[in-house]
Design a protein around this motif. Sequence first.
Motif, short mmCIF file in Angstrom:
data_model
loop_
_atom_site.label_atom_id
_atom_site.label_comp_id
_atom_site.label_asym_id
_atom_site.label_seq_id
_atom_site.Cartn_x
_atom_site.Cartn_y
_atom_site.Cartn_z
N THR A 1 1.13 -1.16 0.01
CA THR A 1 -0.32 0.13 -0.37
C THR A 1 1.12 1.44 0.05
N GLU A 2 0.67 2.56 -0.03
CA GLU A 2 1.29 3.31 0.41
C GLU A 2 1.90 3.41 2.19
N GLN A 3 1.76 3.36 2.40
CA GLN A 3 2.10 3.14 3.50
C GLN A 3 3.04 1.88 4.25
N GLU A 4 2.85 1.11 3.21
CA GLU A 4 4.10 -0.18 4.24
C GLU A 4 3.84 -1.87 2.75
N ARG A 5 4.76 -2.56 2.67
CA ARG A 5 5.03 -3.03 1.82
C ARG A 5 5.84 -4.92 2.78
N ILE A 6 5.59 -5.61 2.12
CA ILE A 6 5.47 -7.14 2.32
C ILE A 6 6.14 -7.52 1.76
N PHE A 7 6.78 -8.98 1.27
CA PHE A 7 7.07 -9.56 0.89
C PHE A 7 7.06 -11.30 1.29
N PHE A 8 6.54 -12.25 0.51
CA PHE A 8 6.26 -14.00 0.03
C PHE A 8 6.21 -13.87 -0.28
N SER A 9 8.03 -15.31 -0.02
CA SER A 9 8.66 -15.94 -0.41
C SER A 9 8.17 -16.96 -1.65
N GLY A 10 7.22 -17.59 -0.59
CA GLY A 10 6.55 -18.64 -1.62
C GLY A 10 7.56 -20.02 -1.37
N ASP A 11 7.59 -21.19 -1.82
CA ASP A 11 8.70 -21.98 -1.53
C ASP A 11 9.96 -20.99 -3.14
N SER A 12 10.94 -21.50 -2.82
CA SER A 12 11.95 -20.62 -3.72
C SER A 12 13.66 -21.49 -3.20
N GLY A 13 14.27 -21.71 -4.12
CA GLY A 13 16.19 -21.37 -3.76
C GLY A 13 16.17 -20.39 -4.46
N TYR A 14 17.18 -20.04 -3.75
CA TYR A 14 18.12 -18.68 -3.88
C TYR A 14 18.31 -18.60 -5.81
N ASP A 15 18.19 -17.15 -5.61
CA ASP A 15 18.63 -16.61 -7.23
C ASP A 15 18.77 -15.70 -7.60
N SER A 16 18.88 -14.75 -8.64
CA SER A 16 19.36 -13.96 -8.74
C SER A 16 17.75 -12.94 -8.72
N GLN A 48 12.82 -27.58 5.83
CA GLN A 48 12.35 -28.28 4.13
C GLN A 48 13.67 -28.31 3.49
N TYR A 49 14.98 -27.88 3.43
CA TYR A 49 16.38 -28.18 2.72
C TYR A 49 16.74 -29.09 2.86
N ASN A 50 17.85 -29.79 2.35
CA ASN A 50 18.32 -30.95 2.38
C ASN A 50 19.98 -30.77 1.75
N ASP A 51 20.71 -30.75 3.13
CA ASP A 51 22.09 -30.20 2.95
C ASP A 51 23.41 -31.34 2.19
N ASP A 52 22.91 -32.49 1.84
CA ASP A 52 23.56 -33.48 1.56
C ASP A 52 22.60 -33.47 -0.43
N LEU A 53 21.91 -32.80 -1.09
CA LEU A 53 21.34 -32.47 -2.00
C LEU A 53 21.65 -30.97 -2.96
N PRO A 54 23.05 -30.71 -2.74
CA PRO A 54 22.59 -29.07 -3.18
C PRO A 54 22.85 -29.21 -4.32
N ASP A 55 22.15 -29.61 -5.08
CA ASP A 55 22.55 -30.34 -7.14
C ASP A 55 21.28 -30.18 -6.87
N PHE A 56 19.71 -29.72 -6.02
CA PHE A 56 18.58 -29.79 -6.03
C PHE A 56 18.14 -27.87 -5.48
N PRO A 57 18.55 -27.20 -6.49
CA PRO A 57 17.87 -25.82 -5.86
C PRO A 57 16.93 -25.36 -5.26
N ILE A 58 15.94 -25.94 -4.73
CA ILE A 58 14.56 -25.69 -5.03
C ILE A 58 14.29 -25.25 -3.25
N HIS A 59 14.98 -25.00 -2.73
CA HIS A 59 14.71 -24.36 -1.41
C HIS A 59 15.83 -24.31 -1.02
#
Length: 369
Positions: A245-260, A281-292
């Motif tokens: 709104t004119e007063q406030e801004r909120i961001f909601f990521s949903g599910d996302s891997g990191y990216d630009s 709900q990430y998995n350090d053993d699966l870094p090749d699945f960048p979905i979280h």
Amino acid sequence: MGIGLTCVLLLGAVLVFLKTSPQFGGKISKNDVRIFEMSKNFKAGKFVNESPTKATPSLKDAYRILKLLSQKQENTVPTKEISVNKLSDESFAKREKVTRFTWTGHSSFLLQMAEKNILLDPMFSEVPAPHPWLGTKRFSSELPIEVANLPYIDAVIYSHDHYDHLDYETVQTLKNRVGKFYVPLGVGKHLRAWGVAKAAIVELDWWQEAVLGTITLVATPARHFSGRSVDDTNTTLWASWVLFTEQERIFFSGDSGYDSHFKRIGAAYGPFDLALIECGQYNDDLPDFPIHMYPEQTVQASLDVRAKYLMPIHWAAFKLNQHPWKEPILRLEKSAAKDSLRLVTPEIGAMVSMDALDSHRTHWWEVYE
């Protein structure tokens, strides 16, 4: 012969379930595809991420993933039930001018903004799966407020169609008490199949905007995938959301891997008063699945979108991966401290006012093992 007959019967039961259960939602029509083909995010009959993203395992990955899933992990669920704050039925009856919100667990929020009642990814069922046998139960047996007792909802916003975000039973309970459903392209097929009127559904591509009273809603990019059955992977789009709104801004990521995309969202719509960003709900053993995102990436994403406050979401409700259940928040706190990032960590069910975010920097999880 007995084993063979049993296998045939089980396979038959699975096929019948896949074909007849309403949980799986709707199917994409030819007209839907014609609309999707106008999106640069739709290629060769599927929605795609901006960066190449491995989201579903191949046969070569199957052994590695099964091995990881079979390894015994400690403390993946709390040793006792998580208690939640209970909201009275009147809590949201009065529409306040100051924005306030209640986290109902995982990625679900009841948000009151600009005198509108909004639900973000409402998932109020006990198990995030098409059948109770196929998932683990919620860490708490109660919700902050019963779904049937929710006030009239002006808008429901969904980030994507996975079971821990888009829930059939929740939609059935809510659908006649909601003004509009705002969803990424394609997700409307599920809502229509579940009896939601077509006129009540607004489907948006990335960077498209809609207006709700004095609130502007923007579907923004995310790095994830979609699908509810074995044959519909990436036939619907996934998104993060901006509400301002004119007063406030909120961001909601949903599910996302990191990216630009986080930096571009911050440049286009930031700075944000509050960012609700996935952390779990990430998995350090699966870094090749960048979905979280790992918690350290959650902090970086918050910096990228230029958030004044960060609230971690997508944790503390369900076991959807193999990490200890408290690990996301512990790693996040450590990383956030390095960048002097202000965190908001309310208890599930606490009503939080946007003008009092600092008072909701709690450590409620410390009383649980």
